[in-house]
Design a protein around this motif. Structure first.
Motif, PDB file in Angstrom:
ATOM      1  N   ASP A  11      32.191  37.431  48.020  1.00 41.08           N
ATOM      2  CA  ASP A  11      32.147  38.876  47.784  1.00 41.08           C
ATOM      3  C   ASP A  11      33.304  39.587  48.479  1.00 41.08           C
ATOM      4  O   ASP A  11      33.849  40.567  47.954  1.00 41.08           O
ATOM      5  CB  ASP A  11      30.808  39.436  48.263  1.00 41.08           C
ATOM      6  CG  ASP A  11      30.542  40.840  47.747  1.00 41.08           C
ATOM      7  OD1 ASP A  11      30.915  41.132  46.596  1.00 41.08           O
ATOM      8  OD2 ASP A  11      29.967  41.652  48.499  1.00 41.08           O
ATOM      9  N   ASN A  14      36.290  38.925  46.125  1.00 38.24           N
ATOM     10  CA  ASN A  14      36.135  39.705  44.891  1.00 38.24           C
ATOM     11  C   ASN A  14      36.402  41.186  45.139  1.00 38.24           C
ATOM     12  O   ASN A  14      37.074  41.861  44.343  1.00 38.24           O
ATOM     13  CB  ASN A  14      34.720  39.530  44.333  1.00 38.24           C
ATOM     14  CG  ASN A  14      34.479  38.156  43.744  1.00 38.24           C
ATOM     15  OD1 ASN A  14      35.407  37.377  43.562  1.00 38.24           O
ATOM     16  ND2 ASN A  14      33.234  37.856  43.455  1.00 38.24           N
ATOM     17  N   THR A  15      35.864  41.706  46.238  1.00 39.36           N
ATOM     18  CA  THR A  15      36.039  43.126  46.561  1.00 39.36           C
ATOM     19  C   THR A  15      37.495  43.442  46.867  1.00 39.36           C
ATOM     20  O   THR A  15      38.032  44.468  46.420  1.00 39.36           O
ATOM     21  CB  THR A  15      35.146  43.504  47.755  1.00 39.36           C
ATOM     22  OG1 THR A  15      33.778  43.218  47.428  1.00 39.36           O
ATOM     23  CG2 THR A  15      35.283  44.981  48.099  1.00 39.36           C
ATOM     24  N   ARG A  19      37.201  43.650  42.233  1.00 40.52           N
ATOM     25  CA  ARG A  19      36.122  43.217  41.338  1.00 40.52           C
ATOM     26  C   ARG A  19      34.837  42.996  42.142  1.00 40.52           C
ATOM     27  O   ARG A  19      34.300  41.890  42.213  1.00 40.52           O
ATOM     28  CB  ARG A  19      36.528  41.935  40.604  1.00 40.52           C
ATOM     29  CG  ARG A  19      37.764  42.104  39.727  1.00 40.52           C
ATOM     30  CD  ARG A  19      38.169  40.793  39.072  1.00 40.52           C
ATOM     31  NE  ARG A  19      39.354  40.941  38.255  1.00 40.52           N
ATOM     32  CZ  ARG A  19      39.357  41.296  36.979  1.00 40.52           C
ATOM     33  NH1 ARG A  19      38.212  41.570  36.378  1.00 40.52           N
ATOM     34  NH2 ARG A  19      40.480  41.386  36.299  1.00 40.52           N
ATOM     35  N   PRO A  20      34.319  44.069  42.736  1.00 43.97           N
ATOM     36  CA  PRO A  20      33.180  43.909  43.647  1.00 43.97           C
ATOM     37  C   PRO A  20      31.853  43.617  42.963  1.00 43.97           C
ATOM     38  O   PRO A  20      30.886  43.255  43.642  1.00 43.97           O
ATOM     39  CB  PRO A  20      33.129  45.263  44.363  1.00 43.97           C
ATOM     40  CG  PRO A  20      33.671  46.230  43.355  1.00 43.97           C
ATOM     41  CD  PRO A  20      34.769  45.473  42.643  1.00 43.97           C
ATOM     42  N   ASP A  21      31.798  43.777  41.642  1.00 45.42           N
ATOM     43  CA  ASP A  21      30.514  43.654  40.951  1.00 45.42           C
ATOM     44  C   ASP A  21      30.356  42.350  40.172  1.00 45.42           C
ATOM     45  O   ASP A  21      29.429  42.215  39.365  1.00 45.42           O
ATOM     46  CB  ASP A  21      30.326  44.846  40.004  1.00 45.42           C
ATOM     47  CG  ASP A  21      30.284  46.167  40.766  1.00 45.42           C
ATOM     48  OD1 ASP A  21      29.707  46.189  41.870  1.00 45.42           O
ATOM     49  OD2 ASP A  21      30.840  47.165  40.264  1.00 45.42           O
ATOM     50  N   ILE A  22      31.247  41.389  40.379  1.00 45.78           N
ATOM     51  CA  ILE A  22      31.054  40.080  39.750  1.00 45.78           C
ATOM     52  C   ILE A  22      29.784  39.447  40.316  1.00 45.78           C
ATOM     53  O   ILE A  22      29.627  39.344  41.536  1.00 45.78           O
ATOM     54  CB  ILE A  22      32.259  39.160  40.015  1.00 45.78           C
ATOM     55  CG1 ILE A  22      33.516  39.696  39.322  1.00 45.78           C
ATOM     56  CG2 ILE A  22      31.966  37.736  39.535  1.00 45.78           C
ATOM     57  CD1 ILE A  22      34.761  38.878  39.600  1.00 45.78           C
ATOM     58  N   PRO A  23      28.853  39.022  39.471  1.00 43.93           N
ATOM     59  CA  PRO A  23      27.620  38.408  39.982  1.00 43.93           C
ATOM     60  C   PRO A  23      27.917  37.133  40.774  1.00 43.93           C
ATOM     61  O   PRO A  23      28.780  36.333  40.393  1.00 43.93           O
ATOM     62  CB  PRO A  23      26.826  38.095  38.709  1.00 43.93           C
ATOM     63  CG  PRO A  23      27.388  39.015  37.668  1.00 43.93           C
ATOM     64  CD  PRO A  23      28.841  39.157  38.001  1.00 43.93           C
ATOM     65  N   HIS A  54      32.724  44.550  51.842  1.00 43.53           N
ATOM     66  CA  HIS A  54      31.861  43.836  50.901  1.00 43.53           C
ATOM     67  C   HIS A  54      30.442  44.318  51.135  1.00 43.53           C
ATOM     68  O   HIS A  54      30.138  44.924  52.171  1.00 43.53           O
ATOM     69  CB  HIS A  54      31.953  42.319  51.090  1.00 43.53           C
ATOM     70  CG  HIS A  54      31.482  41.819  52.421  1.00 43.53           C
ATOM     71  ND1 HIS A  54      32.157  42.065  53.593  1.00 43.53           N
ATOM     72  CD2 HIS A  54      30.387  41.093  52.771  1.00 43.53           C
ATOM     73  CE1 HIS A  54      31.518  41.504  54.609  1.00 43.53           C
ATOM     74  NE2 HIS A  54      30.434  40.916  54.140  1.00 43.53           N
ATOM     75  N   ASP A  55      29.555  44.062  50.162  1.00 44.02           N
ATOM     76  CA  ASP A  55      28.177  44.521  50.336  1.00 44.02           C
ATOM     77  C   ASP A  55      27.146  43.397  50.296  1.00 44.02           C
ATOM     78  O   ASP A  55      25.972  43.639  50.572  1.00 44.02           O
ATOM     79  CB  ASP A  55      27.816  45.607  49.315  1.00 44.02           C
ATOM     80  CG  ASP A  55      28.081  45.193  47.883  1.00 44.02           C
ATOM     81  OD1 ASP A  55      28.138  43.980  47.611  1.00 44.02           O
ATOM     82  OD2 ASP A  55      28.234  46.090  47.033  1.00 44.02           O
ATOM     83  N   LEU A  56      27.549  42.180  49.953  1.00 47.21           N
ATOM     84  CA  LEU A  56      26.633  41.044  50.002  1.00 47.21           C
ATOM     85  C   LEU A  56      26.764  40.404  51.385  1.00 47.21           C
ATOM     86  O   LEU A  56      27.764  39.765  51.694  1.00 47.21           O
ATOM     87  CB  LEU A  56      26.963  40.032  48.907  1.00 47.21           C
ATOM     88  CG  LEU A  56      26.057  38.798  48.828  1.00 47.21           C
ATOM     89  CD1 LEU A  56      24.626  39.202  48.504  1.00 47.21           C
ATOM     90  CD2 LEU A  56      26.578  37.813  47.785  1.00 47.21           C
ATOM     91  N   THR A  72      23.594  34.178  32.653  1.00 48.60           N
ATOM     92  CA  THR A  72      24.946  34.428  32.151  1.00 48.60           C
ATOM     93  C   THR A  72      25.149  33.782  30.788  1.00 48.60           C
ATOM     94  O   THR A  72      25.681  34.406  29.855  1.00 48.60           O
ATOM     95  CB  THR A  72      25.985  33.900  33.153  1.00 48.60           C
ATOM     96  OG1 THR A  72      25.786  34.534  34.422  1.00 48.60           O
ATOM     97  CG2 THR A  72      27.395  34.178  32.662  1.00 48.60           C
TER      98      THR A  72
END
Length: 280
Positions: A11, A14-15, A19-23, A54-56, A72
């Protein structure tokens, strides 16, 4: 990697790249629960804030990887998805073995057959490795049963990038020091430094599988004839040519080797929000 900070570090990256919202899914009861050398980057702070946004915070907050894979694929158009496996085969073996559920009435095998275009996997070795008579590749032997399930019974086309490919394509440490220096704090460059010795040119085992997945028709590699992959009891992988087989492995000439190295440097070092014009 089955460590709580592994998903958090994904995360972070990605952030950083916008792209912070990629599962993100997390493996449960995986074979390597150790922290390693760089996962701690995900929990470092500056004052009261994360050093890297990040948030995760933990893989325990992420969905199970098999569940996320099923979700997915179930929502994807038929034959549209390219899967990349650059570590152990645990998650894809579990996907293969998954049963119909409220996500999809299809079994994992049937869901893969319906939705996946091909799998690109870094696994095995398909050419002689200097100094090793019978090279057993790390990703295979670490979760041998899972690797055997995926490599020998995958139901769609499978392209394998063997050990002999990545060992010949080494990411230049000069790129880490110069091309990633557009910001003082770069999570990828910092992970590289924490993992590698100074001035180490790291073999690009995983990146070659990603490159052929994203650009399969650019001529970066040559594909072997079709065939089948076999996995011996000790984890040794070998290939049997068969016109009806669904597997191929990567081959690479000296000219292709130079092109692949340059493409990986150009693509990997681009700042967020830019495009690698040099990758051809």
């Amino acid at each position: 990697k089955d460590h709580p900070w592994s998903a958090a570090l994904v995360d972070v990256i990605n952030t950083f790249y916008g792209r912070p919202d990629i599962p993100i899914g997390a493996v449960r009861n995986g074979v390597t629960p150790s922290e390693g050398k760089f996962l701690g980057l995900a929990v470092e702070k500056k004052g009261k804030s994360w050093r890297y946004a990040h948030d995760l915070e933990s893989g325990r907050q992420a969905p199970d990887a098999t569940t996320l894979l099923r979700q997915t694929l179930a929502s994807a158009p038929d034959h549209s998805t390219v899967l990349v496996q650059v570590g152990f085969s645990t998650n894809l073996a579990r996907l293969l073995a998954s049963k119909p559920d409220d996500i999809s009435p299809l079994s994992g095998r049937d869901l893969i057959r319906k939705k996946v275009r091909f799998l690109s996997a870094m696994a095995g070795s398909f050419a002689p490795v200097p100094g090793r008579v019978r090279h057993r590749e790390y990703n295979v032997v670490q979760d041998l049963d899972a690797a055997r399930a995926v490599l020998t019974s995958w139901p769609t086309p499978l392209i394998a990038s063997g050990y002999e490919i990545g060992i010949r394509v080494r990411f230049p440490h000069e790129s880490i020091e110069k091309d990633f220096a557009y910001t003082a704090d770069h999570p990828v460059a910092e992970c590289y430094r924490r993992y590698c010795e100074p001035e180490h040119d790291r073999p690009c085992w995983d990146l070659t599988s990603v490159l052929v997945a994203v650009y399969p028709d650019r001529g970066y590699f040559t594909l072997s004839p079709p065939g089948r992959i076999h996995v011996a009891e000790d984890g040794y992988v070998f290939f049997e040519e068969d016109p009806k087989g669904n597997c191929r492995y990567l081959r690479m000439s000296a000219i292709q080797q130079a092109r692949v190295r340059e493409a990986l440097v150009q693509l990997a070092s681009q700042p967020p929000g830019t495009k690698a014009e040099g990758a051809r």
